[in-house]
Scaffold this motif. Sequence first.
Motif, PDB file in Angstrom:
ATOM      1  N   ALA A 236       6.406   2.426   9.849  1.00  0.00           N
ATOM      2  CA  ALA A 236       6.805   3.583   9.048  1.00  0.00           C
ATOM      3  C   ALA A 236       5.706   4.000   8.074  1.00  0.00           C
ATOM      4  CB  ALA A 236       8.088   3.273   8.279  1.00  0.00           C
ATOM      5  N   ALA A 237       4.903   3.027   7.610  1.00  0.00           N
ATOM      6  CA  ALA A 237       3.881   3.305   6.595  1.00  0.00           C
ATOM      7  C   ALA A 237       2.639   3.990   7.155  1.00  0.00           C
ATOM      8  CB  ALA A 237       3.483   2.008   5.903  1.00  0.00           C
ATOM      9  N   ASP A 238       2.323   3.758   8.428  1.00  0.00           N
ATOM     10  CA  ASP A 238       1.135   4.370   9.033  1.00  0.00           C
ATOM     11  C   ASP A 238       1.475   5.805   9.447  1.00  0.00           C
ATOM     12  OD1 ASP A 238      -1.318   4.861  10.153  1.00  0.00           O
ATOM     13  OD2 ASP A 238      -0.973   3.646  11.952  1.00  0.00           O
ATOM     14  N   VAL A 239       1.588   6.666   8.446  1.00  0.00           N
ATOM     15  CA  VAL A 239       2.105   8.016   8.654  1.00  0.00           C
ATOM     16  C   VAL A 239       1.225   8.845   9.590  1.00  0.00           C
ATOM     17  CG1 VAL A 239       2.823  10.146   7.512  1.00  0.00           C
ATOM     18  CG2 VAL A 239       3.183   7.948   6.385  1.00  0.00           C
ATOM     19  N   ASN A 240      -0.106   8.709   9.454  1.00  0.00           N
ATOM     20  CA  ASN A 240      -0.988   9.517  10.302  1.00  0.00           C
ATOM     21  C   ASN A 240      -1.409   8.804  11.584  1.00  0.00           C
ATOM     22  OD1 ASN A 240      -2.718   7.631   9.279  1.00  0.00           O
ATOM     23  ND2 ASN A 240      -4.122   9.079   8.297  1.00  0.00           N
ATOM     24  N   SER A 241      -0.794   7.642  11.828  1.00  0.00           N
ATOM     25  CA  SER A 241      -0.981   6.910  13.091  1.00  0.00           C
ATOM     26  C   SER A 241      -2.450   6.603  13.411  1.00  0.00           C
ATOM     27  CB  SER A 241      -0.359   7.700  14.263  1.00  0.00           C
ATOM     28  OG  SER A 241       1.011   7.948  14.043  1.00  0.00           O
ATOM     29  N   ASP A 242      -3.226   6.266  12.388  1.00  0.00           N
ATOM     30  CA  ASP A 242      -4.630   5.931  12.634  1.00  0.00           C
ATOM     31  C   ASP A 242      -4.865   4.427  12.665  1.00  0.00           C
ATOM     32  OD1 ASP A 242      -4.315   5.254   9.991  1.00  0.00           O
ATOM     33  OD2 ASP A 242      -6.036   6.417   9.260  1.00  0.00           O
ATOM     34  N   GLY A 243      -3.771   3.651  12.594  1.00  0.00           N
ATOM     35  CA  GLY A 243      -3.883   2.209  12.648  1.00  0.00           C
ATOM     36  C   GLY A 243      -4.222   1.565  11.315  1.00  0.00           C
ATOM     37  N   ILE A 244      -4.321   2.364  10.257  1.00  0.00           N
ATOM     38  CA  ILE A 244      -4.659   1.853   8.929  1.00  0.00           C
ATOM     39  C   ILE A 244      -3.631   2.357   7.924  1.00  0.00           C
ATOM     40  CG2 ILE A 244      -6.413   1.763   7.116  1.00  0.00           C
ATOM     41  CD1 ILE A 244      -8.472   2.512   9.254  1.00  0.00           C
ATOM     42  N   ILE A 245      -3.144   1.470   7.090  1.00  0.00           N
ATOM     43  CA  ILE A 245      -2.207   1.857   6.036  1.00  0.00           C
ATOM     44  C   ILE A 245      -2.985   1.931   4.728  1.00  0.00           C
ATOM     45  CG2 ILE A 245      -0.131   1.201   4.761  1.00  0.00           C
ATOM     46  CD1 ILE A 245       0.775  -0.299   7.286  1.00  0.00           C
ATOM     47  N   ASP A 246      -3.179   3.165   4.234  1.00  0.00           N
ATOM     48  CA  ASP A 246      -4.011   3.339   3.045  1.00  0.00           C
ATOM     49  C   ASP A 246      -3.548   4.540   2.229  1.00  0.00           C
ATOM     50  OD1 ASP A 246      -4.846   5.507   4.566  1.00  0.00           O
ATOM     51  OD2 ASP A 246      -6.800   4.636   5.057  1.00  0.00           O
ATOM     52  N   ALA A 247      -4.383   4.952   1.278  1.00  0.00           N
ATOM     53  CA  ALA A 247      -4.030   6.042   0.367  1.00  0.00           C
ATOM     54  C   ALA A 247      -3.809   7.361   1.094  1.00  0.00           C
ATOM     55  CB  ALA A 247      -5.119   6.203  -0.688  1.00  0.00           C
ATOM     56  N   ARG A 248      -4.430   7.528   2.263  1.00  0.00           N
ATOM     57  CA  ARG A 248      -4.225   8.781   3.009  1.00  0.00           C
ATOM     58  C   ARG A 248      -2.764   8.922   3.426  1.00  0.00           C
ATOM     59  NH1 ARG A 248      -9.314   8.015   6.980  1.00  0.00           N
ATOM     60  NH2 ARG A 248      -8.633   5.866   6.636  1.00  0.00           N
ATOM     61  N   ALA A 250      -0.203   7.608   1.867  1.00  0.00           N
ATOM     62  CA  ALA A 250       0.553   7.900   0.648  1.00  0.00           C
ATOM     63  C   ALA A 250       0.379   9.352   0.223  1.00  0.00           C
ATOM     64  CB  ALA A 250       0.096   6.963  -0.478  1.00  0.00           C
ATOM     65  N   SER A 251      -0.841   9.898   0.384  1.00  0.00           N
ATOM     66  CA  SER A 251      -1.106  11.283  -0.004  1.00  0.00           C
ATOM     67  C   SER A 251      -0.297  12.258   0.837  1.00  0.00           C
ATOM     68  CB  SER A 251      -2.599  11.583   0.150  1.00  0.00           C
ATOM     69  OG  SER A 251      -3.361  10.794  -0.737  1.00  0.00           O
TER      70      SER A 251
END
Length: 273
Positions: A236-248, A250-251
């Motif tokens: 659910a946290a990897d909103v942009n599906s790039d394999g990384i959970i980061d500030a992007r 959250a933005s």
Amino acid sequence: MTKKNRLAAILLACCATICSLGATVQAGAVNLSDEATMTDEEKEIKKLCDTVINCTNAERAKEGLPELATLPVLNELACVRAEEISRTPTETYFSHTRPDGSSCFSLLKSNMEFKYAKVGENIAGGNDDPASTVEQWMNSPAHRENIMKDAYTHIGIGYYHDPNTEYEYYWTMYLVGFYSGTEPRVFPEQYIPGRSLGDVDGSCAVNSNDAKQILHYAASRAAGVEIKVVSGFEDAADVNSDGIIDARDASIILAYSAAAGANGKANLEDFIW
């Protein structure tokens, strides 16, 4: 009266509440909080739990009622109750009274650190299929009424199997209503099977609280601090599906949340880059 008819009579006579599911385990020994340390048996229990939860929420959705969330601790306590109702004599223990003579809700009062506004219990026996058990409850007016109460916000399911007992398969459902003002409370350990994209806290809404949790997770990982999350969080946290959970991620959520608050018609997908 045949065993089958007697089972139906007992089920219909029971008070409505939430049902729990589990396997042949000792009471209190089920771990449904940490998937990384679950045994194969406990993973199967969780799978059964999720099925009952999803079936129950599907029935509530038909009536326009909000989805019930769950907490692993509720499932674990429901598994304790499922084992308790399997004991003999069935006439005594297949009820909403615990073996020690206390109410079925005494288990919640002594094991949950947060207070609830409303609580109920449904029990059932004799059926090994989760969906059929939910149908069994829905065909009982008292149990259906309990499941359909709008005041409930959370559900816990437990299951216990013992081939040497009268009904062999036992299910317990805890229904709990938590409130903070007029809104349901959200707890860190809460999860919803198949939670939607961005809804990391399982609140059935995507907002700044989800962004906050993503930032906390990302910062902890960047600092080399191990952080434990519940099942479904990372998907659910990897909103942009790039394999990384980061500030992007959250933005994206913050931008969507601001737009949704302004006009109420925003779609999360429109803010993903």
